[in-house]
Each structure stands twice: as C-alpha cells, then as structure tokens.
Write a protein that holds these residues in place. Structure first.
Motif, short mmCIF file in Angstrom:
data_model
loop_
_atom_site.label_atom_id
_atom_site.label_comp_id
_atom_site.label_asym_id
_atom_site.label_seq_id
_atom_site.Cartn_x
_atom_site.Cartn_y
_atom_site.Cartn_z
N VAL A 185 0.85 -1.21 0.00
CA VAL A 185 0.00 0.00 0.00
C VAL A 185 0.87 1.25 0.00
O VAL A 185 0.63 2.19 -0.76
CB VAL A 185 -0.95 0.00 1.21
N GLY A 186 1.91 1.27 0.84
CA GLY A 186 2.80 2.42 0.89
C GLY A 186 3.52 2.65 -0.43
O GLY A 186 3.65 3.79 -0.88
N TYR A 187 3.98 1.58 -1.06
CA TYR A 187 4.67 1.71 -2.34
C TYR A 187 3.72 2.19 -3.43
O TYR A 187 4.11 3.01 -4.28
CB TYR A 187 5.28 0.36 -2.72
N ALA A 188 2.47 1.72 -3.40
CA ALA A 188 1.48 2.16 -4.39
C ALA A 188 1.20 3.65 -4.24
O ALA A 188 1.12 4.38 -5.25
CB ALA A 188 0.19 1.36 -4.22
N PHE A 189 1.08 4.13 -3.01
CA PHE A 189 0.85 5.55 -2.78
C PHE A 189 2.00 6.40 -3.29
O PHE A 189 1.80 7.46 -3.90
CB PHE A 189 0.63 5.83 -1.30
N LEU A 190 3.23 5.94 -3.06
CA LEU A 190 4.39 6.67 -3.55
C LEU A 190 4.42 6.72 -5.08
O LEU A 190 4.78 7.74 -5.68
CB LEU A 190 5.68 6.03 -3.02
N PHE A 191 4.04 5.62 -5.69
CA PHE A 191 4.04 5.59 -7.15
C PHE A 191 2.96 6.54 -7.71
O PHE A 191 3.14 7.09 -8.80
CB PHE A 191 3.79 4.17 -7.67
N ILE A 192 1.87 6.73 -6.99
CA ILE A 192 0.85 7.69 -7.41
C ILE A 192 1.45 9.09 -7.48
O ILE A 192 1.20 9.85 -8.43
CB ILE A 192 -0.37 7.65 -6.47
N LEU A 193 2.27 9.46 -6.49
CA LEU A 193 2.92 10.77 -6.51
C LEU A 193 3.85 10.89 -7.71
O LEU A 193 3.91 11.95 -8.36
CB LEU A 193 3.71 10.99 -5.22
N MET A 194 4.58 9.83 -8.03
CA MET A 194 5.46 9.86 -9.18
C MET A 194 4.65 9.98 -10.47
O MET A 194 5.04 10.71 -11.39
CB MET A 194 6.35 8.63 -9.22
N ALA A 195 3.53 9.27 -10.55
CA ALA A 195 2.68 9.34 -11.75
C ALA A 195 2.15 10.76 -11.94
O ALA A 195 2.09 11.26 -13.07
CB ALA A 195 1.53 8.35 -11.62
#
Length: 382
Positions: free
Chosen positions: A172-182
């Motif tokens: 979940v944490g990694y997915a949230f971080l990837f949303i910021l990168m996207a």
C-alpha cells in the motif's frame, strides 16, 4: 477578469485533452500501478510458498552423530558430506546452497549471498543448530541431575493484534508513492507545452496581444495542468483500490490480514493528491517557463521527477516516523502523510500542517510565475 480566466482555462484544457501525448501521460502511467501491486504480491507469495526442496541442500565436512541424523530427517535437510574443498566447489556450481565447517565445538556456516534462496537456507541451518544445541543442553542437565525444564524458564507466544501485516503495509505504501510519481510525470508534459511549447510555436506572443492580465494567463495554465494531474492521481487511486480488492481475493498472503481501506483514508488520499498536484504543477510551469524550447524544458524538468519521489522513498524504506516538523518540508510532507495512511494512521495535526504549508508554497510559486510573465526576458527568451 473571470471571463478571461475562463477563456484561458478552456483554451489550455482543450490543448491538453487534444494532445495524444498528454492523454497518454494522464491515463497510461496509472495502468502501471495495478501491475506493480499484483507483481509485488506474486513476489511475496512465491517467497512464502517456497518449497523446502528449493533451499534444503546443505553440505557438511563432518559425520553426524545419532542426534544430528534424527534432526536432519525431521527437518528434511538434504545433507551432503564431503571435504571443505569439494563443498566449496559444490556451492559455486549450485549443487548445495550452504555448507558447514566444524572446528572442535565451533560451526561456521558458509553460503553464497548471490543465491536467491540463500537466506532461507541460512535460517533453516540456524534453526537446525539451535535445536541441536538444546538437545545437548538437555542431555548435559540430565547427566548433572538437573531438571531440563530450567531451559523453559520463560515462554513466548505470538498473537496478531494489528490490522495490517508487513506485506500489505509495504505494498500500500509503495502504491501511494508511485501515485505521486505518476502525478509528477503527468504534470511535466502539459506544463512544458503550455510554456516553452507556446514560445517555440510563437503562440504566446499572440496570446499576449489580447487584453488579458498576466495573472489570468498564469492561473489558467496552472489550473489546466493541475486538473490533468488530479485526473492522473484519481485514476491511479481508483486502479490502486481495485488492485487491492483483487489481491485480497486471489492471494493467500492477504487471507488472514487483508488490505483494508477506510473512507477517511480515501478522503485524505484525495486531499494529498489535490494539494500535491497544485504544488508540482506550479513548479513545473515555473521551471519550464525559463526554457526557450520544448526539449530544453523537458531536460530541465527531468530531475524534478526524482526530487519528488526519492525523499518519500527514503523515508518509506528506513521507516521514518512522521512528525509535525516533517509536515512543513516540501515533497517529504506529502509522502509522510501517505506513509501514515498505509498503516491506517491519520495524524490530524500533521495533516493540517501539510495543508497550510502547501498553500503557502503554492502561493509563493504562483507569485514567482507571475513575476516571470512580467519579464520580457522570460517571455520572449531574450
């Protein structure tokens, strides 16, 4: 003034949604999020379900006594007995994953860290010798007419009381971080096209001939880039939640402790997406406005993608705990709030500090861009 702003916003949005590259950035990048979530779930599950035959090949340079022979059978260790030189060669060619050298009462475990299953083998052999040591201790206590129960002077049991496990929190944490990168990646192209792209095409000069205040031009461009970034963030969030539901249903690692997302977590995630989109869009416009060509602007914005992603990634990897002070640090504050969300925590004081500081930083960025657009050197690349 309102009609001018509305006109600029419509113009910029029309260009964003007509451009195939902008749409691709907005919609295709979020598709990677389900792939990451499902791929990482597969990785964790494959490690947890690893058959013992994949990591139980162990070499020994000495012969076992009856206790060790029985323990090897119980633990299903595939033992090989040979000299140290031959065991080293077998380790190199992958015949065994680890070998043990015995010197008097000392045992040295040698393994190849490059082997993907070496960690599992190491834990298996360490467990073997822990149990063997206990057998010897009990035997010695019996000889000395002592009660072996003294070894159990304390007992330990485990009980899961949290709502998350390591795997779900990590993913979940990694997915949230990837949303910021996207969001960051999706903001760079429309921001570049709306600034350096217009300079290169010569349409900016035409726009400035209209009786429109520079503030309306700036806000129109900022709102259009922000809107495209928010769309990317919301689409990414929806796909992430759909992926969480999918892995909950299809992976055994989530059966006992599934990924749970509450309504308050959704609200905070959307708030972070909106605030981050405003902030990163303003920065992209400010940086791209300094460039003379589209290509130059793209090169200038490339480092911003890493700057936006890595503070949060470092905080996530080393498990930095959120604090009121971190909530005022640009980039890090957004990541820290999302890190808290990954474990189901919503810190109201940190959230408010993030919102207030973001509003201040966004205001500073807008003020800086307006100053840029009053400069002929910036506008006409003199």
């Amino acid at each position: 003034m309102k009609s001018n702003l509305k006109y600029i916003l419509k113009k910029e949005l029309r260009e964003v949604f007509r451009d195939k590259k902008s749409l691709m950035m907005m919609l295709i990048i979020p598709v990677l999020i389900p792939l990451i979530i499902i791929g990482m779930s597969l990785l964790f599950e494959s490690q947890m379900d690893l058959d013992i035959s994949e990591y139980n090949k162990v070499g020994f340079n000495y012969e076992f006594n009856p206790f060790e022979q029985e323990l090897v059978r119980e633990m299903n260790i595939n033992a090989t007995y040979d000299s140290e030189e031959d065991l080293q060669e077998k380790l190199s060619d992958g015949t065994i994953q680890l070998y043990v050298i015995k010197t008097d009462h000392h045992y040295t475990l040698k393994y190849n860290a490059n082997n993907e299953n070496s960690t599992f083998t190491l834990r298996l052999v360490e467990s073997f010798y822990e149990q063997y040591k206990r057998i010897l201790q009990e035997q010695q206590l019996t000889i000395e007419q002592q009660d072996p129960a003294i070894l159990d002077i304390i007992t330990i049991s485990e009980e899961q009381i949290g709502e998350n496990n390591f795997v779900s929190t990590y993913i979940v944490g990694y997915a949230f971080l990837f949303i910021l990168m996207a969001i960051t990646i999706s903001a760079t192209y429309p921001a570049t096209d709306a600034t350096a792209g217009e300079k290169e095409r010569g349409t900016l000069e035409t726009l400035l001939t209209f009786p429109i205040r520079s503030r309306d031009i700036i806000l129109g461009k900022l709102f259009s880039v922000t809107l495209s970034s928010v769309v990317t963030g919301i689409v990414s969030l929806i796909l992430a939640f759909a992926s969480f539901a999918f892995v909950n249903q299809n992976f055994e690692i989530y059966k006992s402790v599934p990924i749970v997302i509450t309504g308050s977590q959704v609200f905070v995630a959307i708030l972070v997406i909106v605030m981050f989109s405003f902030f990163i869009s303003g920065l992209c416009i400010a940086i791209a406005s300094q460039s003379k060509t589209f290509k130059e602007a793209q090169s200038a914005l490339t480092p911003l993608t890493f700057i936006a992603f890595f503070p949060g990634m470092i905080a996530f990897m080393i498990q930095i705990e959120n604090s009121f002070l971190y909530s005022f640090i640009p980039f890090l504050n957004f990541s820290m709030i999302l890190n808290d969300l990954s474990v189901g925590v919503i810190n109201i004081s940190c959230l408010m500090a993030m919102v207030i500081s973001s509003i201040v930083f966004i205001g500073m960025v807008i003020w800086y861009i307006i100053r840029q657009y009053k400069s002929e050197k910036v506008l006409f690349s003199i």
